[in-house]
Write an enzyme that holds these catalytic residues in place. Structure first.
Site, short mmCIF file in Angstrom:
data_model
loop_
_atom_site.label_atom_id
_atom_site.label_comp_id
_atom_site.label_asym_id
_atom_site.label_seq_id
_atom_site.Cartn_x
_atom_site.Cartn_y
_atom_site.Cartn_z
N ASP A 41 -5.48 -8.66 9.60
CA ASP A 41 -6.24 -7.51 9.10
C ASP A 41 -7.44 -7.15 9.99
OD1 ASP A 41 -4.49 -7.28 7.02
OD2 ASP A 41 -5.80 -8.11 5.48
N LYS A 98 -11.29 -7.00 -1.62
CA LYS A 98 -10.12 -6.35 -2.22
C LYS A 98 -8.98 -7.36 -2.44
CE LYS A 98 -6.95 -4.27 0.47
NZ LYS A 98 -5.61 -4.78 0.14
N ASN A 99 -8.73 -8.19 -1.43
CA ASN A 99 -7.58 -9.10 -1.55
C ASN A 99 -7.85 -10.27 -2.50
OD1 ASN A 99 -6.20 -7.49 0.17
ND2 ASN A 99 -6.24 -8.88 1.93
N ARG A 114 -8.34 2.90 0.08
CA ARG A 114 -7.65 1.83 -0.64
C ARG A 114 -8.46 0.54 -0.58
NH1 ARG A 114 -2.22 0.31 1.48
NH2 ARG A 114 -2.89 -1.40 0.16
N CYS A 157 7.33 -0.28 4.23
CA CYS A 157 5.88 -0.19 4.21
C CYS A 157 5.44 0.17 5.62
CB CYS A 157 5.32 -1.54 3.79
SG CYS A 157 3.58 -1.72 4.05
N ARG A 189 8.35 -5.82 4.70
CA ARG A 189 7.60 -6.85 3.98
C ARG A 189 8.42 -7.30 2.78
NH1 ARG A 189 1.45 -4.61 3.68
NH2 ARG A 189 0.96 -6.74 3.07
C1 UD1 Z 1 -1.68 -10.29 2.18
C2 UD1 Z 1 -2.87 -9.35 2.23
C3 UD1 Z 1 -2.82 -8.49 3.49
C4 UD1 Z 1 -2.69 -9.38 4.72
C5 UD1 Z 1 -1.54 -10.37 4.57
C6 UD1 Z 1 -1.49 -11.39 5.70
C7 UD1 Z 1 -3.32 -8.97 -0.10
C8 UD1 Z 1 -3.31 -8.01 -1.25
N1 UD1 Z 1 -2.83 -8.50 1.06
O1 UD1 Z 1 -0.50 -9.50 2.11
O2 UD1 Z 1 -4.02 -7.72 3.56
O3 UD1 Z 1 -2.47 -8.58 5.86
O4 UD1 Z 1 -1.68 -11.11 3.34
O5 UD1 Z 1 -2.68 -12.06 5.82
O6 UD1 Z 1 -3.78 -10.08 -0.23
N2 UD1 Z 1 7.04 -12.50 3.92
C9 UD1 Z 1 8.40 -12.75 3.78
N3 UD1 Z 1 8.89 -12.93 2.52
C10 UD1 Z 1 8.10 -12.88 1.41
C11 UD1 Z 1 6.73 -12.63 1.57
C12 UD1 Z 1 6.22 -12.44 2.83
O7 UD1 Z 1 9.12 -12.81 4.76
O8 UD1 Z 1 8.60 -13.07 0.31
C13 UD1 Z 1 6.48 -12.28 5.27
C14 UD1 Z 1 5.86 -10.90 5.45
O9 UD1 Z 1 6.84 -9.96 5.81
C15 UD1 Z 1 4.87 -11.18 6.57
C16 UD1 Z 1 4.40 -12.60 6.27
O10 UD1 Z 1 5.41 -13.17 5.44
O11 UD1 Z 1 5.54 -11.17 7.80
C17 UD1 Z 1 3.06 -12.70 5.58
O12 UD1 Z 1 3.05 -11.86 4.43
P1 UD1 Z 1 2.16 -12.19 3.16
O13 UD1 Z 1 1.22 -13.29 3.52
O14 UD1 Z 1 3.04 -12.38 2.00
O15 UD1 Z 1 1.34 -10.85 3.00
P2 UD1 Z 1 0.89 -10.16 1.67
O16 UD1 Z 1 0.63 -11.18 0.62
O17 UD1 Z 1 1.81 -9.03 1.35
#
Ligand code: UD1
Length: 420
Positions: free
Chosen positions: A307, A24-25, A399, A118, A123
């Site tokens: 995850d 999915k990711n 999902r 969320c 996030r």
């Molecule tokens: C992706 C995965 C999700 C997984 C996560 C971490 C997808 C669709 N989803 O989510 O399944 O759990 O990676 O491996 O690929 N953060 C910030 N600012 C930002 C972006 C992120 O502070 O602009 C923080 C988030 O709050 C979190 C951390 O960074 O604490 C990691 O988030 P991120 O790696 O961005 O997760 P996703 O890409 O949303």
């Protein structure tokens, strides 16, 4: 409303073969990457899960036409109709934010709703935004929508303050069509990021440093069509490995990438599970009677995946001794614990740690899924809980898991989807 009903028992032994679906990711960014070209892109081995349909609904709104045959998707965005991603779709799935970078790069403008709160903690998307600003975009926020504008993006050096999977993906996609070179530092190294880069390279992008912390992208004026196979879902695979570990099972996973599961395999082996790597695409997991407790800390790839945290907490409820599970990626990602307590688990939460005391006999109860991986953990717990477990609000499960209940049933579980 649909629910999952499981008749569990301590003596369940899952046995057989299960084929792992596409990730999915990996498929979500691959789909949004098709915004970067007017030509057709074919994605093979896509998982038919709800998040894929949600992103496709959004893509259609933006101007895509597509066609799904079995697990193959042909998609083409000849023209961007409207560069606006509405709140309903961003709200339904946070990963919709992955349209921001490619839309901006191809169309010069993107308006995307802010994702908001969320179920697994706050996030933010500040790192996506700062990165795009460094590529020359001007950003404004109005009525809950972010608008990013730039006639042309310009390459730059960007160091992510913190590792972000989605942020890395958005910036890589945007940089592909920027003028000059972009150097991204402290990139996420998840296999899904690398898979996206491989697709982009097939489309004509010039990217160096695939899978590394520093990625260099030389912008090109346009990208073209490509065919790409989505990598196997390492989290679905990990979920089945835990299912085998929990039930003293004997499960063979096919169409899997063992090399994407190193940390999970290491932790399972430590817990007593016998894992055999049969070849580059299959694995066998044989659960043991005695499960060893252990401490686990989630961290970015190649560390232990957040995850898989909820599923391992269930496994540790069956271990002798106390395990400390530390969640470092997302705050408040422990919502499954309240539900597991209702099944009789002995878990305390202290800050970012879950303290799991085993071994506890679980007994079936009515529960509700709170997020995707939380629902998977409830299914696992239901398999070994005595009596009936009902899981409500399974739209979370749908999902990200393709026919989870059918796959578990084929391994011997008494599990079904019911309508009420
Ligand atoms: C992706 C995965 C999700 C997984 C996560 C971490 C997808 C669709 N989803 O989510 O399944 O759990 O990676 O491996 O690929 N953060 C910030 N600012 C930002 C972006 C992120 O502070 O602009 C923080 C988030 O709050 C979190 C951390 O960074 O604490 C990691 O988030 P991120 O790696 O961005 O997760 P996703 O890409 O949303």
């Amino acid at each position: 409303m649909e629910k999952i009903r499981i008749f569990g028992n301590q003596n369940l032994r899952l046995k057989g073969k299960v084929r792992i679906s596409g990730a999915k990711n990996a498929v979500l960014p691959a789909i949004t990457a098709t915004l970067l070209t007017q030509e057709k892109v074919r994605l093979k081995n896509i998982p038919l899960v709800k998040d894929v349909y949600t992103i496709l609904t959004l893509m259609k709104e933006l101007g895509a036409s597509y066609n799904i045959k079995k697990n193959s998707l042909s998609i083409q965005v000849k023209k961007i109709q409207s560069p606006q991603a509405p709140y309903e779709l961003i709200q339904a799935m946070r990963a919709s934010i992955l349209v921001l970078g490619p839309l901006l790069a191809r169309f010069g403008k993107a308006t995307v709703a802010l994702p908001g709160g969320c179920a697994i903690g706050s996030r933010p998307i500040d790192l996506h935004i700062h990165g795009l600003e460094k590529l020359g975009a001007s950003i404004s926020l109005k009525h809950g929508y972010i608008t990013a504008e730039a006639k042309k993006l310009h390459g730059n050096e960007i160091e992510f303050e913190k590792k972000t999977v989605g942020g890395t993906e958005n910036l890589i996609m945007a940089a592909c069509l920027a003028l000059g070179e972009t150097v991204l530092k402290n990139c996420s190294q998840e296999p899904e990021v690398t898979s996206l880069c491989e697709l982009l390279v097939k489309m004509g992008a010039r990217i160096d440093g695939l899978g590394e912390e520093t990625i260099r992208i030389k912008g090109v004026s346009e990208l073209g069509g490509a065919t790409h196979e989505i990598i196997p879902d390492r989290i679905e695979a990990g979920t089945f490995l835990v299912a085998s570990a929990l039930t003293q099972g004997d499960i063979v996973l096919t169409r899997v990438r063992p090399d994407h599961l190193d940390t999970v395999i290491e932790k399972l082996r430590y817990s007593g599970t016998q894992i055999e790597i049969l070849n580059s695409s299959s694995l066998r997991a044989i659960g043991s009677k005695e499960i060893r407790s252990q401490d686990i800390t989630t961290s970015p790839y190649p560390g232990f995946p957040t995850d898989m945290q909820a599923q391992f907490i269930v496994l540790m409820t069956q271990a002798s001794g106390t395990s400390f599970i530390t969640e470092t990626i997302f705050d408040r990602r422990f919502s499954h614990i309240n539900e597991l307590l209702r099944l009789g688990a002995n878990i305390e939460v202290s800050g970012d740690k879950a303290i799991v005391k085993g071994k506890t006999l679980l007994s079936g109860a009515e529960t509700r899924a709170t997020d995707l991986r939380a629902s998977a953990s409830l299914v696992l717990a239901g398999l070994i809980a005595s009596g009936r477990t009902i899981i409500n609000e399974i739209e979370h499960l749908d999902r990200g898991y393709e026919r989870l209940e059918d796959k578990l049933k084929s391994l011997g579980a008494k599990i079904e989807r019911i309508k009420t």
